[in-house]
Design a protein around this motif. Structure first.
Motif, PDB file in Angstrom:
ATOM      1  N   MET A   1       0.839  -1.203   0.000  1.00 31.10           N
ATOM      2  CA  MET A   1       0.000   0.000   0.000  1.00 31.10           C
ATOM      3  C   MET A   1       0.874   1.253   0.000  1.00 31.10           C
ATOM      4  N   TRP A   2       0.464   2.254  -0.773  1.00 31.76           N
ATOM      5  CA  TRP A   2       1.056   3.588  -0.745  1.00 31.76           C
ATOM      6  C   TRP A   2      -0.051   4.548  -0.346  1.00 31.76           C
ATOM      7  N   VAL A   3       0.139   5.262   0.773  1.00 29.04           N
ATOM      8  CA  VAL A   3      -0.833   6.249   1.233  1.00 29.04           C
ATOM      9  C   VAL A   3      -0.257   7.635   0.987  1.00 29.04           C
ATOM     10  N   HIS A   4      -0.964   8.449   0.205  1.00 29.27           N
ATOM     11  CA  HIS A   4      -0.441   9.768  -0.160  1.00 29.27           C
ATOM     12  C   HIS A   4      -1.343  10.863   0.380  1.00 29.27           C
ATOM     13  N   ASN A   5      -0.752  11.753   1.202  1.00 30.41           N
ATOM     14  CA  ASN A   5      -1.455  12.921   1.724  1.00 30.41           C
ATOM     15  C   ASN A   5      -1.517  13.969   0.613  1.00 30.41           C
TER      16      ASN A   5
ATOM     17  N   VAL B   1      -2.822   4.394 -14.745  1.00 26.59           N
ATOM     18  CA  VAL B   1      -3.178   3.015 -14.448  1.00 26.59           C
ATOM     19  C   VAL B   1      -2.829   2.739 -12.993  1.00 26.59           C
ATOM     20  N   TYR B   2      -3.842   2.401 -12.209  1.00 21.09           N
ATOM     21  CA  TYR B   2      -3.651   2.049 -10.810  1.00 21.09           C
ATOM     22  C   TYR B   2      -3.848   0.547 -10.641  1.00 21.09           C
ATOM     23  N   GLY B   3      -3.326   0.012  -9.502  1.00 17.23           N
ATOM     24  CA  GLY B   3      -3.711  -1.322  -9.093  1.00 17.23           C
ATOM     25  C   GLY B   3      -5.084  -1.199  -8.449  1.00 17.23           C
ATOM     26  N   THR B   4      -5.123  -1.076  -7.117  1.00 11.80           N
ATOM     27  CA  THR B   4      -6.354  -0.731  -6.408  1.00 11.80           C
ATOM     28  C   THR B   4      -6.275   0.744  -6.029  1.00 11.80           C
ATOM     29  N   LEU B   5      -7.334   1.501  -6.303  1.00 16.82           N
ATOM     30  CA  LEU B   5      -7.374   2.932  -6.006  1.00 16.82           C
ATOM     31  C   LEU B   5      -8.373   3.189  -4.890  1.00 16.82           C
ATOM     32  N   GLN B   6      -7.925   3.903  -3.854  1.00 16.66           N
ATOM     33  CA  GLN B   6      -8.790   4.256  -2.730  1.00 16.66           C
ATOM     34  C   GLN B   6      -8.781   5.762  -2.528  1.00 16.66           C
ATOM     35  N   LEU B   7      -9.961   6.338  -2.342  1.00 16.53           N
ATOM     36  CA  LEU B   7     -10.112   7.757  -2.036  1.00 16.53           C
ATOM     37  C   LEU B   7     -10.606   7.874  -0.606  1.00 16.53           C
TER      38      LEU B   7
ATOM     39  N   VAL C   1      -8.301   1.311 -13.469  1.00 17.92           N
ATOM     40  CA  VAL C   1      -8.045   0.714 -12.164  1.00 17.92           C
ATOM     41  C   VAL C   1      -8.142  -0.793 -12.360  1.00 17.92           C
ATOM     42  N   ARG C   2      -7.000  -1.471 -12.266  1.00 18.40           N
ATOM     43  CA  ARG C   2      -6.989  -2.908 -12.556  1.00 18.40           C
ATOM     44  C   ARG C   2      -7.565  -3.729 -11.423  1.00 18.40           C
ATOM     45  N   GLY C   3      -7.542  -3.193 -10.211  1.00 20.19           N
ATOM     46  CA  GLY C   3      -8.109  -3.870  -9.056  1.00 20.19           C
ATOM     47  C   GLY C   3      -9.402  -3.196  -8.621  1.00 20.19           C
ATOM     48  N   ASP C   4      -9.548  -2.963  -7.294  1.00 21.53           N
ATOM     49  CA  ASP C   4     -10.777  -2.402  -6.731  1.00 21.53           C
ATOM     50  C   ASP C   4     -10.731  -0.878  -6.730  1.00 21.53           C
ATOM     51  N   PHE C   5     -11.923  -0.259  -6.815  1.00 21.92           N
ATOM     52  CA  PHE C   5     -12.071   1.188  -6.667  1.00 21.92           C
ATOM     53  C   PHE C   5     -12.946   1.429  -5.446  1.00 21.92           C
ATOM     54  N   TYR C   6     -12.404   2.177  -4.461  1.00 17.20           N
ATOM     55  CA  TYR C   6     -13.072   2.315  -3.165  1.00 17.20           C
ATOM     56  C   TYR C   6     -13.140   3.790  -2.777  1.00 17.20           C
ATOM     57  N   ILE C   7     -14.330   4.255  -2.385  1.00 16.29           N
ATOM     58  CA  ILE C   7     -14.517   5.622  -1.903  1.00 16.29           C
ATOM     59  C   ILE C   7     -14.982   5.541  -0.453  1.00 16.29           C
ATOM     60  N   GLN C   8     -14.157   6.075   0.476  1.00 19.24           N
ATOM     61  CA  GLN C   8     -14.451   6.023   1.902  1.00 19.24           C
ATOM     62  C   GLN C   8     -15.552   7.039   2.265  1.00 19.24           C
ATOM     63  N   GLU C   9     -16.169   6.854   3.444  1.00 20.65           N
ATOM     64  CA  GLU C   9     -17.352   7.629   3.841  1.00 20.65           C
ATOM     65  C   GLU C   9     -17.152   9.133   3.764  1.00 20.65           C
ATOM     66  N   GLN C  10     -15.951   9.625   4.108  1.00 20.06           N
ATOM     67  CA  GLN C  10     -15.732  11.070   4.141  1.00 20.06           C
ATOM     68  C   GLN C  10     -15.294  11.635   2.803  1.00 20.06           C
TER      69      GLN C  10
END
Length: 601
Positions: free
Chosen positions: A55-59, A100-106, A130-139
């Motif tokens: 995982m890479w988390v980017h601020n 191109v992302y693997g899994t993208l999370q917002l 997005v080759r994997g999952d696309f996820y949008i968190q509640e906020q």
């Protein structure tokens, strides 16, 4: 785990022409955690490889730093996670063209904030993948301003727990093109995509009602759970379009109809997982209030006689399908529809022009004939001027013209050594010619998705009957292996239907060696000699006369373990008593046995 850019200044500088940052399973990097630049990836051949499980988390407060266009497209990074996290800023722009992302999370959890308070604005004119999952968190709040040429491809699950929207100038289409079942979950009511293409042979599943303006069904079945439905179109401004070249909606499908106008015929490609049961609806008299009609197909085998026959302009309707199409409405008031339903695969349909559409509003207890009959074709029944187009609709016919003939109540099998005993029974038969029993040998195949069946025997029907009829057939002298069986029920008009045995049959390798008595005995001049080998063996099978002289050598070679039989021809021998001897030698055993047989000419 690495955290870079934790204070003002540069955390990590990747500046050489072929440098690679690798994050493996369980690894994690955080970039831009405070003021300053977290990571600088400078040259064109530098890459970031987030392997599956990493995982890479980017601020996003530190900008993208040119990170995303460095993400590797290595197959092992197909589901490596890249997560954006918006801090105190209320909005952040992502240039997404060609990425191109693997899994993208917002995410929007950095710096606090309420639900759907952190906004991402995606811009660009070329495809986003997005080759994997696309996820949008509640906020988080995803807003696309991408143009029509920038197709958004998602290869995994699509989860929206925050919000997703498309700006007025965005015509971006979403393509679901994974290779395993894709689930669509979250607050699906918070967004309405303009175009979604379903193109995945493994299929799709969503657990909340999903509204889409335009749907393209290319491949894969679309199913829903927990009472959800797929809705194509949702108001007068966005009435919806549906283009289908493949796939079936196995849940509920809803479509929008205008008030005050006669509608075009709208298709509902509903059915089972393997059979399309197409329905079509057209308003011939406009409704006074616009809204939606939903259709879901419920499968049932064969048919049932009506307790009370119906008279449709002199035509006697005496039998119905057990399958039905359930119609429901939302908002609609008034009008009348034309309905056609295709019983594709339904047994017993011999005359499409005589096929009827009947209606039940009490779960199939009583039936009526709303509107007027229109001659159908093939397996499609049609009816016009239906004023109350909701609840269950069935196909129906006359038990002679469209008999829907056979109700199979059981189909079972048992084995004795290398013999399979098959039993089946029917609770009702009309116009049935008989059963073609078919067998497929799947011993040498890796899967049984496309077994090759051969006919074993044809068993004639016992005639028209309203009571149980039982049938039996013994399939003898099979080799060791795995087998599938099915019945092909054929009526006198040439219509047929398959009934599959619900489990495979296995003929095991014998536990012990054996030589069996020849059959027939006495014989003239041919007889069958059978023997059983518990191991691969070198086999000698010879015939001797009463003096002990060898008169025939039948087998002299290697034989696989299993059940075996061979024909012996005594045409060149005189009448009399003969002996046959089996010697089977394997790596760890030897078997020998002699039996007597009688040739009578």
């Amino acid at each position: 785990q690495n955290q870079s850019g934790a204070a003002a200044g540069l955390g990590v500088n990747v500046a050489n022409s072929k440098d690679t940052i690798k994050i493996f399973n369980g690894g994690q990097n955080q970039s831009g955690a405070a003021a300053g630049l977290g990571v600088n990836v400078a040259n064109s051949k530098d890459t970031i490889k987030i392997f599956n499980g990493g995982m890479w988390v980017h601020n996003t407060g530190r900008g993208t730093s040119g990170l995303t266009n460095k993400l590797s497209r290595d197959p092992l990074t197909a589901k490596g996670i890249f997560r954006y996290d918006v801090p105190a800023l209320s909005a952040f722009s992502i240039t997404a063209s060609g990425l191109v992302y693997g899994t993208l999370q917002l995410y929007g959890s950095a710096g606090g904030g309420g639900l759907m308070s952190k906004k991402y604005i995606r811009t660009g004119t070329s495809p986003l993948t997005v080759r994997g999952d696309f996820y949008i968190q509640e906020q988080a709040y995803d807003s696309s301003a991408m143009t029509s040429g920038s197709i958004f491809s998602i290869g995994g699950d699509w989860s929206v727990y925050g919000k997703m929207e498309f700006s007025p100038n965005s015509n971006q289409s979403i393509r679901l093109n994974g290779t395993t079942l894709q689930t669509i979950t979250g607050n699906l009511s918070t967004f309405i995509p303009k175009t979604v293409e379903f193109n995945n042979s493994a299929g799709f599943l969503f657990n909340q009602s999903f509204y889409i303006d335009s749907v393209r069904m290319t491949s894969g079945n679309i199913n829903s759970s927990m009472g959800a439905w797929l809705c194509v179109g949702y108001d007068a401004t966005n009435p919806g379009t549906l283009i289908r070249t493949g796939g079936i909606v196995t849940g509920q499908l809803e479509r929008w109809f205008f008030d005050g106008v006669v509608s075009d015929s709208l298709e509902y490609p509903v059915g089972t997982s393997d059979t399309l049961k197409l329905a079509k609806v057209r308003y011939t008299t406009p409704p006074t209030v616009q809204g939606r009609i939903g259709i879901r197909y419920f499968h049932g085998n064969d048919g049932t006689d009506l307790t009370v026959p119906l008279n449709d302009g002199g035509f006697s309707v005496t039998r119905r399908s057990n399958a039905y199409w359930n119609l429901s409405s939302t908002l609609l008031v008034g009008g009348a529809i034309s309905l056609s339903i295709d019983g594709n695969g339904q047994t017993g349909i011999t005359s499409g022009s005589d096929l009827r559409v009947i209606w039940s509003n009490d779960e199939g207890m009583t039936f009526s004939l709303p509107g007027t009959h229109v001659s159908g074709f093939g397996s499609t029944a049609k009816r016009d001027n239906i004023v109350f187009p909701f609840s269950r609709f069935y196909q129906a016919g006359n038990s002679v013209i469209n008999p829907l003939p056979v109700e199979l109540s059981s189909f079972m099998a048992a084995t004795i050594k290398n013999e399979v005993i098959l039993d089946w029974s029917t609770s009702r038969e009309i116009n049935n010619s008989g059963f073609d029993l078919q067998r497929a040998d799947i011993s040498q195949t890796e899967n049984d998705n496309s077994p090759e069946y051969v006919s074993v025997a044809f068993i004639p029907s016992k005639g028209n009957s309203e009571t149980e009829q039982r049938y039996k057939f013994n399939d003898r002298n099979l080799n060791s292996g795995r087998y599938l069986y099915r019945l092909k029920q054929v009526d006198f008009n040439g219509n047929f239907r398959y009934y599959n045995l619900n489990s495979e049959i296995e003929i095991s390798i014998p536990n012990v060696y054996a030589l069996n008595q020849n059959y027939p005995n006495p014989f003239n001049p041919n007889t069958t000699i059978s023997f059983e080998l518990s191991y691969d063996s070198y086999v000698n099978l010879d015939v001797f006369d009463l003096t002990g002289r060898k008169v025939s050598s039948i087998i002299n070679g290697n034989i696989k373990a299993g059940y075996n039989q061979i024909n012996f021809d005594g045409s060149n021998l005189a009448s009399g008593v003969y002996y046959y001897r089996l010697i089977a030698t394997s790596s760890n055993s030897k078997f020998e046995k002699i039996l007597k047989m009688l040739l009578v000419k």
